[in-house]
Design a protein around this motif. Structure first.
Motif, short mmCIF file in Angstrom:
data_model
loop_
_atom_site.label_atom_id
_atom_site.label_comp_id
_atom_site.label_asym_id
_atom_site.label_seq_id
_atom_site.Cartn_x
_atom_site.Cartn_y
_atom_site.Cartn_z
N ARG A 48 0.74 -38.44 9.11
CA ARG A 48 2.04 -37.98 9.61
C ARG A 48 3.04 -39.13 9.68
NH1 ARG A 48 0.29 -34.54 14.65
NH2 ARG A 48 -1.49 -35.76 14.20
N ALA A 49 2.61 -40.28 10.20
CA ALA A 49 3.49 -41.45 10.29
C ALA A 49 3.87 -41.93 8.89
CB ALA A 49 2.81 -42.57 11.06
N PHE A 50 2.92 -41.91 7.95
CA PHE A 50 3.18 -42.36 6.59
C PHE A 50 4.15 -41.41 5.88
CE2 PHE A 50 2.11 -42.95 2.08
CZ PHE A 50 2.33 -44.31 1.99
N ASP A 51 3.98 -40.11 6.05
CA ASP A 51 4.89 -39.13 5.45
C ASP A 51 6.32 -39.33 5.95
OD1 ASP A 51 2.90 -37.98 3.94
OD2 ASP A 51 2.57 -36.30 5.32
N CYS A 71 7.77 -42.27 4.12
CA CYS A 71 8.07 -41.98 2.71
C CYS A 71 9.38 -41.22 2.56
CB CYS A 71 6.92 -41.19 2.09
SG CYS A 71 5.44 -42.20 1.82
N ARG A 72 9.76 -40.45 3.56
CA ARG A 72 11.02 -39.72 3.50
C ARG A 72 12.23 -40.64 3.68
NH1 ARG A 72 9.42 -36.52 7.85
NH2 ARG A 72 7.36 -35.89 7.25
N GLN A 73 12.00 -41.88 4.13
CA GLN A 73 13.10 -42.79 4.42
C GLN A 73 13.41 -43.76 3.28
OE1 GLN A 73 13.13 -44.50 8.35
NE2 GLN A 73 11.57 -43.03 8.98
N GLY A 74 12.49 -43.94 2.37
CA GLY A 74 12.73 -44.88 1.27
C GLY A 74 11.44 -45.34 0.64
N ALA A 75 11.55 -46.40 -0.14
CA ALA A 75 10.37 -46.98 -0.79
C ALA A 75 9.47 -47.58 0.27
CB ALA A 75 10.80 -48.06 -1.79
N VAL A 76 8.18 -47.38 0.14
CA VAL A 76 7.23 -47.80 1.17
C VAL A 76 6.30 -48.87 0.63
CG1 VAL A 76 5.36 -47.05 2.69
CG2 VAL A 76 7.33 -45.58 2.33
N GLY A 77 6.08 -49.90 1.43
CA GLY A 77 5.09 -50.93 1.14
C GLY A 77 4.02 -50.90 2.22
N VAL A 78 2.76 -50.99 1.80
CA VAL A 78 1.65 -50.94 2.75
C VAL A 78 0.77 -52.15 2.54
CG1 VAL A 78 -0.36 -49.63 3.54
CG2 VAL A 78 1.67 -48.42 2.74
N ALA A 129 2.84 -50.67 7.51
CA ALA A 129 3.61 -49.92 6.51
C ALA A 129 5.10 -50.07 6.82
CB ALA A 129 3.21 -48.46 6.51
N LEU A 130 5.87 -50.36 5.78
CA LEU A 130 7.31 -50.54 5.94
C LEU A 130 8.05 -49.67 4.94
CD1 LEU A 130 7.48 -54.45 6.14
CD2 LEU A 130 7.61 -52.84 8.04
N ALA A 131 9.15 -49.06 5.39
CA ALA A 131 10.04 -48.30 4.51
C ALA A 131 11.27 -49.16 4.25
CB ALA A 131 10.43 -46.99 5.16
N HIS A 180 17.02 -52.90 -0.05
CA HIS A 180 15.78 -53.66 0.21
C HIS A 180 15.72 -54.21 1.64
CE1 HIS A 180 14.73 -53.29 -3.97
NE2 HIS A 180 15.93 -53.73 -4.29
N ARG A 181 16.24 -53.43 2.57
CA ARG A 181 16.14 -53.77 3.99
C ARG A 181 15.14 -52.82 4.64
NH1 ARG A 181 19.31 -57.34 6.04
NH2 ARG A 181 21.17 -58.02 4.97
N VAL A 182 14.43 -53.32 5.64
CA VAL A 182 13.47 -52.49 6.37
C VAL A 182 14.24 -51.46 7.19
CG1 VAL A 182 11.63 -52.47 8.09
CG2 VAL A 182 11.82 -54.38 6.49
N CYS A 183 13.97 -50.17 6.95
CA CYS A 183 14.64 -49.13 7.75
C CYS A 183 13.68 -48.51 8.77
CB CYS A 183 15.26 -48.06 6.85
SG CYS A 183 14.17 -47.28 5.69
N ASP A 184 12.38 -48.72 8.60
CA ASP A 184 11.41 -48.25 9.58
C ASP A 184 10.05 -48.83 9.23
OD1 ASP A 184 10.47 -46.98 11.82
OD2 ASP A 184 10.75 -44.94 11.07
#
Length: 120
Positions: A31-34, A37-44, A58-60, A65-69
């Motif tokens: 749920r947290a990962f989904d 993913c709705r906020q932008g490109a995700v790096g884990v 995990a960062l969106a 290329h700024r962290v939004c969540d």
């Protein structure tokens, strides 16, 4: 009921509890990962460790290329839950220097360095 039967019953109940609680943890992570993913490109990124607390970070990233969540999952048990990571929100990828942001936490350094690593 004999001692052996009781031990087998306890082992089976513990195993079933592990499966149920593990599923609960995976559902919480998904749920947290989904949501990320709705906020932008995700790096884990994930730290290694067999008998110490593992860290999953995990960062969106937005279009600039700024962290939004982001969130962090840390622990050695099935009771670990994703926690929102607000300290990195707004930072650009260039500002995410693992050893500078987490100088006393090698597990978080490893997870962050893997989360921001360019994907091939």
């Amino acid at each position: 009921m004999g001692a052996t039967s009781l031990l087998v019953l306890i082992a089976v109940l513990a195993w079933m509890g592990q499966i149920i609680l593990g599923g609960w943890q995976i559902r919480s992570f998904n749920r947290a990962f989904d949501a990320l993913c709705r906020q932008g490109a995700v790096g884990v990124g994930r730290s290694a460790g067999r008998f110490k607390a593992r860290v999953v970070l995990a960062l969106a990233f937005d279009g600039e290329h700024r962290v939004c969540d982001g969130f962090i999952l840390r622990g050695i048990t099935v009771f670990a839950r994703p926690r929102r990571l607000t300290a990195l929100i707004g930072l650009s990828k260039e500002q995410l220097i693992p050893y500078a942001l987490f100088p006393k936490d090698p597990a978080l350094q490893t997870a962050l360095s893997l989360a921001i690593k360019p994907k091939l």
